[in-house]
Design an enzyme around this catalytic site. Structure first.
Site, mmCIF file in Angstrom:
data_model
loop_
_atom_site.group_PDB
_atom_site.id
_atom_site.type_symbol
_atom_site.label_atom_id
_atom_site.label_comp_id
_atom_site.label_asym_id
_atom_site.label_seq_id
_atom_site.Cartn_x
_atom_site.Cartn_y
_atom_site.Cartn_z
ATOM 1 N N LYS A 1 48.048 48.491 57.246
ATOM 2 C CA LYS A 1 48.078 49.335 56.145
ATOM 3 C C LYS A 1 46.931 49.776 55.836
ATOM 4 C CE LYS A 1 51.044 48.119 52.702
ATOM 5 N NZ LYS A 1 51.587 46.986 51.791
ATOM 6 N N GLY B 1 43.445 46.415 46.429
ATOM 7 C CA GLY B 1 44.637 47.030 46.612
ATOM 8 C C GLY B 1 44.829 48.154 46.735
ATOM 9 N N TYR C 1 54.251 36.015 35.577
ATOM 10 C CA TYR C 1 53.620 37.073 35.657
ATOM 11 C C TYR C 1 52.891 37.647 34.528
ATOM 12 C CZ TYR C 1 52.972 42.450 36.385
ATOM 13 O OH TYR C 1 52.718 43.648 36.494
ATOM 14 N N ILE D 1 55.351 51.248 38.119
ATOM 15 C CA ILE D 1 54.791 52.149 39.148
ATOM 16 C C ILE D 1 56.019 52.030 40.451
ATOM 17 C CG2 ILE D 1 52.848 52.823 40.692
ATOM 18 C CD1 ILE D 1 51.175 51.255 38.968
ATOM 19 N N ARG E 1 45.112 42.807 52.113
ATOM 20 C CA ARG E 1 45.088 41.994 52.911
ATOM 21 C C ARG E 1 45.625 42.486 54.376
ATOM 22 N NH1 ARG E 1 47.302 36.168 51.101
ATOM 23 N NH2 ARG E 1 47.259 37.045 49.020
ATOM 24 N N LYS F 1 48.600 38.933 33.495
ATOM 25 C CA LYS F 1 48.427 39.947 33.125
ATOM 26 C C LYS F 1 47.556 39.935 31.418
ATOM 27 C CE LYS F 1 49.593 42.981 36.291
ATOM 28 N NZ LYS F 1 48.290 43.553 37.066
ATOM 29 N N SER G 1 45.179 49.819 49.665
ATOM 30 C CA SER G 1 46.242 50.374 50.831
ATOM 31 C C SER G 1 47.476 50.764 50.382
ATOM 32 C CB SER G 1 46.186 49.428 51.818
ATOM 33 O OG SER G 1 46.907 48.347 51.443
ATOM 34 N N SER G 2 47.858 50.785 49.245
ATOM 35 C CA SER G 2 49.249 51.064 48.735
ATOM 36 C C SER G 2 49.273 51.346 47.307
ATOM 37 C CB SER G 2 50.352 49.980 49.221
ATOM 38 O OG SER G 2 50.231 48.759 48.519
ATOM 39 N N GLY G 3 50.360 52.040 46.864
ATOM 40 C CA GLY G 3 50.489 52.324 45.356
ATOM 41 C C GLY G 3 49.529 52.976 44.778
ATOM 42 N N LEU G 4 49.469 52.522 43.266
ATOM 43 C CA LEU G 4 48.216 52.961 42.423
ATOM 44 C C LEU G 4 46.815 52.966 43.407
ATOM 45 C CD1 LEU G 4 47.206 53.983 39.630
ATOM 46 C CD2 LEU G 4 47.020 51.544 39.270
#
Lengths: 317, 317
Positions: free
Chosen positions: B68, B39, B187, B220, B64, B191, B41-44
């Site tokens: 990005k 993950g 979700y 976030i 994916r 988690k 390529s963005s956000g956190l």
């Protein structure tokens, strides 16, 4: 005082006769509970089936092994009255399609009515070190613990809500759904996940008058337990050496008792209660005793490999 | 006192010169950290990649979307020294095979060496009522939250243990991995499951000197959060109306700070800490402040649909 005129007496007696006839015909009788039990051909599920047939419910047991299912219904039928419907369905509950198909099969006998009690007892455990398993073992672990219950819950809840059936969904998680240790990387994720599903579903189902419960069971004796022990890593065995698993009938009674008390997260062991008050989060507790459990204290694992009682390395607060 | 004879002085100076040369040649320099970020390529994940490149690590980001990823490495490379290796890999991390293949690709640049820091930031959230979703939505939810991290953790841990690499595995769960409510049935199971995996893996990895952490992040800001809000049920939105999500950089700093403090379950909000002490179970706590949090008290949900702060209906103990 004067006696009632004869025509009033006649009318009263007629009404009484009608009432007696109606009761005799079952017009005021509550329809029998429609009970759907996954994993119902052995262990906890089967003990539950026996008990609920004795209590007069319609019971459908679902499992994979047809021979064990036939043997189970053969044992259940002598316990039932002629008005009780006893049946079984063989299905692979790790698939969404066959979980839904099994439920669709079950409701035919009930005139299409959704079950009002769904007990999700299917599941298995195969302890192994994370570094020793392959991805297939991980996937089968989650399928056989989480999906085996989640898909049936989904199919049942959709049907219950559509038909405005008030009822109960009862998940079976584990002590190892609160906390866990080496050996359970393919098992505890599914048992934690069931708790996540139940926690969210409990909240959503308040909108639909369906009560959700989750049973955080300690060890249950039987073929499932024997299979679990067959390949258990030595360290896992060591951590658990103080555990005393119970017979399915004993565990089943604790579960029913918890449901009857209205507990959301049901336990059957003092240590599970101690863990529960320190691991359940802000979901509903089980009453005033929770305060006592909280005083006994949160148990913290030290950095060793005996992370649970009877040998904790540190007690915090 | 007398001065050292000339040959001792010469020998000393020679040794000093060799030492200086060795340091200059990097012989005593700790090799750069090999960091693997899903993950990324963005956000956190991206905020973390930027920070760790600035701190001088080799960084491989996995996600994916190739476009990005290319944009991310283009932004990372100017921050790196010539000795730092910056790369990206496009992969579908919900599959065990491609998760392992992506890791195998990444280690080529490091001469086959396993990463020593693995950050599992991939994941997404699509809130929906259980009664409104289909089984595919449930499955995609678990794939995109649980498997997207579990398969990479598995491939990485196996390689690290085989090569006796001491390092860190950092999972990213959520406040909603401690407790949850209506809207998160696809979700929160994933988690919670990540927490189950981390709890069991933390214990097993004590055998291998690999430290496991799990970040229980609050909201976030970013494209993931916007996508989550697009289809959020009104009730879920209402329950969350007091929440204030943070920028990825702020969240990333809280996560790194938690790792540096050696926390096992890392939080970035006071309310998450309050929930943590009442929901983590007997895994290691985060220090003396936990006692204070426990005094503030366990928060219990009443039977309503505002199950979390700022509007709890009942405070227990």
């Amino acid at each position: 005082m004067h006696s009632a005129p004869p025509h009033v007496l006649t009318a009263g007696l007629t009404l009484l006769a009608i009432l007696i006839a109606a009761i005799a015909m079952g017009l005021f009788r509550k329809p029998l509970d429609r009970v759907y039990i996954t994993g119902g051909s052995s262990g906890l599920g089967r003990a539950l089936a026996v008990e609920l047939v004795r209590r007069g419910a319609h019971v459908t047991v679902v499992a994979r092994d047809l021979r064990k299912l036939e043997e189970t219904t053969a044992a259940l039928k002598p316990l039932a009255s002629p008005s009780q419907l006893i049946s079984h369905i063989s299905a692979d509950l790790t698939s969404a399609e066959s979980s839904e198909a099994a439920l669709n099969d079950a409701v035919v006998a009930w005139g299409g009515k959704a079950p009002d009690h769904v007990y999700l007892c299917a599941g298995f455990s195969r302890p192994k070190f994370f570094v020793d398993m392959d991805a297939q073992h991980m996937k089968e672990g989650l399928d056989g613990v989480y999906w085996v219950s989640a898909y049936t819950a989904h199919a049942a809840v959709k049907r219950m809500v559509a038909q405005r059936v008030r009822g109960k969904i009862v998940f079976v998680s584990s002590f190892l759904g609160y906390t866990t240790f080496a050996g359970y990387t393919s098992y505890s994720p599914g048992k934690y996940a069931l708790r996540g599903l139940a926690d969210a579903l409990r909240s959503e189902m308040l909108l639909h008058n369906i009560s959700v419960h989750i049973f955080m069971s300690a060890g249950i004796l039987g073929p499932g337990f024997d299979a679990e022990n067959e390949h258990k890593p030595a360290i896992t065995r060591k951590i658990e050496e103080g555990d005393k698993p119970d017979e399915p009938e004993v565990v089943m009674r604790a579960m029913i008792s918890g449901i009857e008390k209205g507990h959301y997260q049901i336990t059957n062991l003092l240590i599970t209660d101690l863990i529960r008050v320190g691991a359940a989060g802000p979901v509903p507790g089980n009453g005033p005793l929770d305060f006592v459990y909280s005083l006994i204290g949160g148990i913290e694992i030290g950095d060793d490999l005996s992370p649970i009682l009877p040998a904790p390395t540190a007690f915090a607060f």
